[in-house]
Enzyme design. Structure first.
Site, PDB file in Angstrom:
ATOM      1  N   TYR A 106      73.933 -38.802 -33.829  1.00 38.33           N
ATOM      2  CA  TYR A 106      73.696 -39.909 -34.973  1.00 38.33           C
ATOM      3  C   TYR A 106      74.617 -40.984 -34.871  1.00 38.33           C
ATOM      4  CZ  TYR A 106      70.878 -36.270 -36.561  1.00 38.33           C
ATOM      5  OH  TYR A 106      69.884 -35.151 -37.012  1.00 38.33           O
ATOM      6  N   ASP A 255      85.209 -33.477 -19.023  1.00 36.17           N
ATOM      7  CA  ASP A 255      86.363 -34.483 -19.256  1.00 36.17           C
ATOM      8  C   ASP A 255      87.597 -33.844 -19.028  1.00 36.17           C
ATOM      9  OD1 ASP A 255      84.059 -36.062 -20.048  1.00 36.17           O
ATOM     10  OD2 ASP A 255      84.338 -35.430 -22.036  1.00 36.17           O
TER      11      ASP A 255
HETATM   12  O1  KDG Z   1      81.662 -34.939 -22.322  1.00 36.14           O
HETATM   13  C1  KDG Z   1      81.636 -34.570 -23.632  1.00 36.14           C
HETATM   14  C2  KDG Z   1      81.054 -35.633 -24.404  1.00 36.14           C
HETATM   15  O2  KDG Z   1      79.808 -35.742 -23.996  1.00 36.14           O
HETATM   16  C3  KDG Z   1      81.053 -35.599 -26.046  1.00 36.14           C
HETATM   17  O3  KDG Z   1      82.549 -35.426 -26.255  1.00 36.14           O
HETATM   18  C4  KDG Z   1      80.449 -36.675 -26.681  1.00 36.14           C
HETATM   19  O4  KDG Z   1      81.044 -38.539 -25.678  1.00 36.14           O
HETATM   20  C5  KDG Z   1      80.060 -37.710 -26.117  1.00 36.14           C
HETATM   21  C6  KDG Z   1      78.903 -38.126 -25.603  1.00 36.14           C
HETATM   22  O5  KDG Z   1      78.391 -39.422 -25.762  1.00 36.14           O
HETATM   23  O6  KDG Z   1      77.966 -37.583 -25.167  1.00 36.14           O
END
Ligand code: KDG
Length: 310
Positions: A106, A255
């Protein structure tokens, strides 16, 4: 200490406390997330500095994100407050695919998506030891994309995680934009995985995909989920296997791996050792809900490795 300058969107994550379709989940747990913020916290946990460039809403979630990241040691002095709301996403776990997590966004028109080239402080980016961003920031808006191109034009020490999120753009858009960035601004470190490689270069075999991607990167880290990750540089290859642990939520594991790897390499670790340690970081990450709470420091990684006798 080295400094990484990072551009992206900080999001609030509402993680389902129980597995299954969200329509039947009654409790959600709040976390601060967003790929680049995860990278920053991982990077800082290993003893270096991270400066974040981005926007959050002038709302409770925006304050939450800023206070949390500041508490983790991230420099948030360059994060702006915006009139649009902080983006949020929900995590649905284990359904319909066991051990898989799905992000439900969202975030359209969010504060973070209003990141703009005017937010990119030229001296700050030029002064960093590394400038980092991801495919997510390229996807969220044209102004955010222009900001990444601007930042990458200012500093040759670049790192990029492809992080293709197909809910944000089509495979064709992802390929065109990411490959343009890499052609215009080849990177030092490219962190990617086999699924993204298939989209980018039509090849999901780690060795063959990396051989193509090495044209645009000095070092390629190819994540392979629970199996581990491969590292390619100077014509050589190194594979670091993953660990089998109970999985709660895999969101943010990549990450954790990338941020830990970059920080240790910047601190002078060999890339091979940095990758071994980075695998520990992503392993700990999948054992809990939330992307940042289990990110380890050096002593925790070494305690893990001592126990595993790796
Ligand atoms: O890698 C993890 C991310 O995907 C999560 O923290 C949310 O940044 C995000 C995304 O845009 O999906």
């Amino acid at each position: 200490m080295k400094t990484m300058v990072t551009l992206g969107e900080i999001l609030i994550e509402l993680n389902a406390v129980t597995s299954g379709p969200l329509r039947h989940v009654n409790y959600f747990e709040k976390h601060v997330a967003g790929s680049e913020a995860n990278y920053c916290v991982a990077f800082v946990r290993l003893g270096n500095n991270c400066v974040y460039i981005g926007r959050v809403g002038r709302d409770e979630f925006g304050h939450n994100a800023i206070e949390w990241l500041r508490g983790k040691g991230v420099n948030v002095d360059h994060v702006k407050f915006d009139d649009n709301p902080t983006g949020i996403f929900f995590v649905q776990r284990d359904y319909p695919v066991p051990l898989h997590s799905e992000s439900i966004y969202y975030r359209k028109g969010s504060a973070g998506s209003r990141l703009s080239p005017e937010d990119v402080d030229e001296n700050l980016v030029r002064g960093g030891d590394l400038v980092h961003s991801t495919g997510i920031t390229l996807a969220i808006s044209s102004s955010a994309r222009d900001s990444v191109f601007k930042a990458f034009s200012l500093n040759g020490n670049r790192s990029f995680d492809t992080n293709i999120r197909l809910k944000l753009w089509t495979p064709e858009e992802a390929r065109t934009t990411i490959m343009k960035l890499l052609k215009d601004y080849p990177v030092k470190y490219l962190i990617t995985d086999v699924d993204d490689s298939r989209i980018l270069v039509g090849e999901s075999d780690p060795d063959r995909a990396s051989a193509i991607l090495r044209e645009y990167a000095e070092v390629v880290v190819m994540k392979q989920g629970p199996k581990g990750a491969s590292l390619y540089h100077d014509g050589g290859k190194y594979f670091s296997p993953g660990y089998s642990v109970p999985v709660e939520d895999v969101t943010g594991a990549g990450d954790a791996l990338g941020g830990t790897f970059l920080s240790l390499v910047m601190s002078g670790f060999s890339m091979e050792k940095a990758l071994d340690y980075a695998i520990v970081s992503s392993t700990l990450n999948v054992m809990i809900r939330g992307d940042q709470e289990n990110l380890p420091g050096l002593s925790e990684i070494e305690a893990f490795l001592k126990e595993m006798d790796k």
